[in-house]
Design a protein around this motif. Structure first.
Motif, PDB file in Angstrom:
ATOM      1  N   PHE A 186       0.844  -1.206   0.000  1.00  0.00           N
ATOM      2  CA  PHE A 186       0.000   0.000   0.000  1.00  0.00           C
ATOM      3  C   PHE A 186       0.876   1.252   0.000  1.00  0.00           C
ATOM      4  O   PHE A 186       0.591   2.221  -0.700  1.00  0.00           O
ATOM      5  N   SER A 187       1.944   1.236   0.796  1.00  0.00           N
ATOM      6  CA  SER A 187       2.855   2.389   0.857  1.00  0.00           C
ATOM      7  C   SER A 187       3.426   2.679  -0.522  1.00  0.00           C
ATOM      8  O   SER A 187       3.477   3.833  -0.963  1.00  0.00           O
ATOM      9  N   LYS A 188       3.821   1.618  -1.224  1.00  0.00           N
ATOM     10  CA  LYS A 188       4.362   1.782  -2.573  1.00  0.00           C
ATOM     11  C   LYS A 188       3.295   2.340  -3.516  1.00  0.00           C
ATOM     12  O   LYS A 188       3.552   3.248  -4.304  1.00  0.00           O
ATOM     13  N   LEU A 189       2.086   1.793  -3.416  1.00  0.00           N
ATOM     14  CA  LEU A 189       0.961   2.251  -4.254  1.00  0.00           C
ATOM     15  C   LEU A 189       0.708   3.740  -4.048  1.00  0.00           C
ATOM     16  O   LEU A 189       0.662   4.525  -5.005  1.00  0.00           O
ATOM     17  N   LEU A 190       0.564   4.152  -2.788  1.00  0.00           N
ATOM     18  CA  LEU A 190       0.229   5.545  -2.472  1.00  0.00           C
ATOM     19  C   LEU A 190       1.338   6.500  -2.922  1.00  0.00           C
ATOM     20  O   LEU A 190       1.070   7.523  -3.552  1.00  0.00           O
ATOM     21  N   LEU A 191       2.572   6.134  -2.626  1.00  0.00           N
ATOM     22  CA  LEU A 191       3.682   7.044  -2.928  1.00  0.00           C
ATOM     23  C   LEU A 191       4.020   7.071  -4.421  1.00  0.00           C
ATOM     24  O   LEU A 191       4.438   8.096  -4.943  1.00  0.00           O
ATOM     25  N   THR A 192       3.802   5.963  -5.108  1.00  0.00           N
ATOM     26  CA  THR A 192       3.965   5.967  -6.574  1.00  0.00           C
ATOM     27  C   THR A 192       2.913   6.881  -7.182  1.00  0.00           C
ATOM     28  O   THR A 192       3.204   7.691  -8.071  1.00  0.00           O
ATOM     29  N   PHE A 193       1.693   6.760  -6.694  1.00  0.00           N
ATOM     30  CA  PHE A 193       0.589   7.602  -7.179  1.00  0.00           C
ATOM     31  C   PHE A 193       0.919   9.085  -6.978  1.00  0.00           C
ATOM     32  O   PHE A 193       0.879   9.875  -7.917  1.00  0.00           O
ATOM     33  N   LEU A 194       1.269   9.458  -5.745  1.00  0.00           N
ATOM     34  CA  LEU A 194       1.509  10.868  -5.427  1.00  0.00           C
ATOM     35  C   LEU A 194       2.685  11.450  -6.206  1.00  0.00           C
ATOM     36  O   LEU A 194       2.677  12.613  -6.581  1.00  0.00           O
ATOM     37  N   GLN A 195       3.707  10.629  -6.457  1.00  0.00           N
ATOM     38  CA  GLN A 195       4.924  11.144  -7.086  1.00  0.00           C
ATOM     39  C   GLN A 195       4.935  11.024  -8.608  1.00  0.00           C
ATOM     40  O   GLN A 195       5.637  11.767  -9.286  1.00  0.00           O
TER      41      GLN A 195
END
Length: 293
Positions: A186-195
């Protein structure tokens, strides 16, 4: 029965004012000539990129050109990154509709947007991911879909395209219950999305009221944080004066040491606005790579 979106819980879709266009000229290179030329160039690039499927009207292309400072090649790269993100997370967002997350918005108080902008004209998104968040009722995936729906509506505001967004993450009362609701994926998903996959100017990220246990969350997030985000990320704990160096107290509610009234509204009030733009969200579902997801 649908509730109608009412100001201040609605977005402003009017064309930018002269004052806003002046900010855009100064910060994003936007002049009538550059705008016209960049729109034409991006449209041509898009027509040649036969593997991509996006609308090509002027207003739609501006969603990508403004955060990319009117460089058409950069805007096309962003469209590709968004297509990649959608393809890689197909099950999570396939045919997503506001109705799917209505309960998350209406019955929970996790995501909120201040009705006022700050003195720099930026929208402020507040995410309460401490004690307020029950990961059993609103899973991390549902939380992500709420963010995703909010960003789809925010991108329709010219003022937000120009001035950008500030994200405030409030970890007050964070416990193991919430930490367990997060995961490396989830952390990877969220931070990939935001960046990589948000066509908005992400100006600042503020972490507030984080207790010691937040270190466990930070361990999950840290591997996925790039240099650009690192420079825009601030940790304040309970010291609101540190936050006020970035956001004027006159623009903040009492909850964050501001002079505005304490928050008495939330995502329940904003949901009709999300629902109002269902058609835009459904159209967005079809954008990305031309074949398949």
């Amino acid at each position: 029965m649908k509730t109608i979106a009412q100001p201040p819980f609605d977005i402003v879709t009017e064309p930018p004012t002269e004052a806003m266009l002046e900010v855009s000229r100064r910060e994003l290179r936007e002049t009538p000539e550059v705008r016209e030329q960049s729109i034409k160039q991006l449209r041509d690039l898009l027509h040649n990129a036969t593997d991509l499927n996006y609308a090509d009207d002027d207003d739609f292309l501006l969603i990508f050109l403004r955060p990319c400072h009117f460089y058409p090649d950069s805007a096309l790269k962003m469209m590709r990154r968004i297509a990649d993100f959608k393809k890689n997370n197909f099950p999570l967002m396939h045919n997503l509709s506001p109705e799917d997350e209505k309960i998350s918005f209406v019955d929970h108080k996790i995501v909120n947007v201040l009705t006022n902008r700050d003195s720099k004209g930026r929208r402020i998104l507040i995410v309460s991911c401490g004690a307020v968040w029950d990961p059993k009722a609103v899973t991390a995936e549902k939380l992500f879909r709420m963010f995703y729906l909010v960003h789809l509506v925010a991108q329709l505001e010219a003022e937000t395209q120009i001035n950008g967004v500030v994200i405030v993450m409030d970890f007050e009362g964070l416990s193991l219950k919430q930490v367990r609701g997060l995961s490396p994926s989830f952390s990877k998903l969220l931070l990939t999305f935001l960046q990589e996959a948000v066509p908005l100017r992400m100006k600042e990220f503020h972490i507030l009221k984080q207790p010691y246990i937040f270190n466990m969350v930070w361990t999950l997030f840290k591997p996925f944080i790039g240099d650009k985000l690192k420079k825009r990320l601030y940790f304040h704990g309970n010291d609101m004066k540190k936050l006020h160096k970035h956001i004027d107290p006159a623009d903040l509610p009492k909850n964050y040491g501001g002079t505005r009234p304490a928050l008495d509204y939330g995502s329940r009030d904003w949901y009709p606005c999300i629902e109002k733009y269902t058609e835009h969200i459904h159209r967005w579902n079809n954008y990305g790579y031309a074949a398949g997801p």
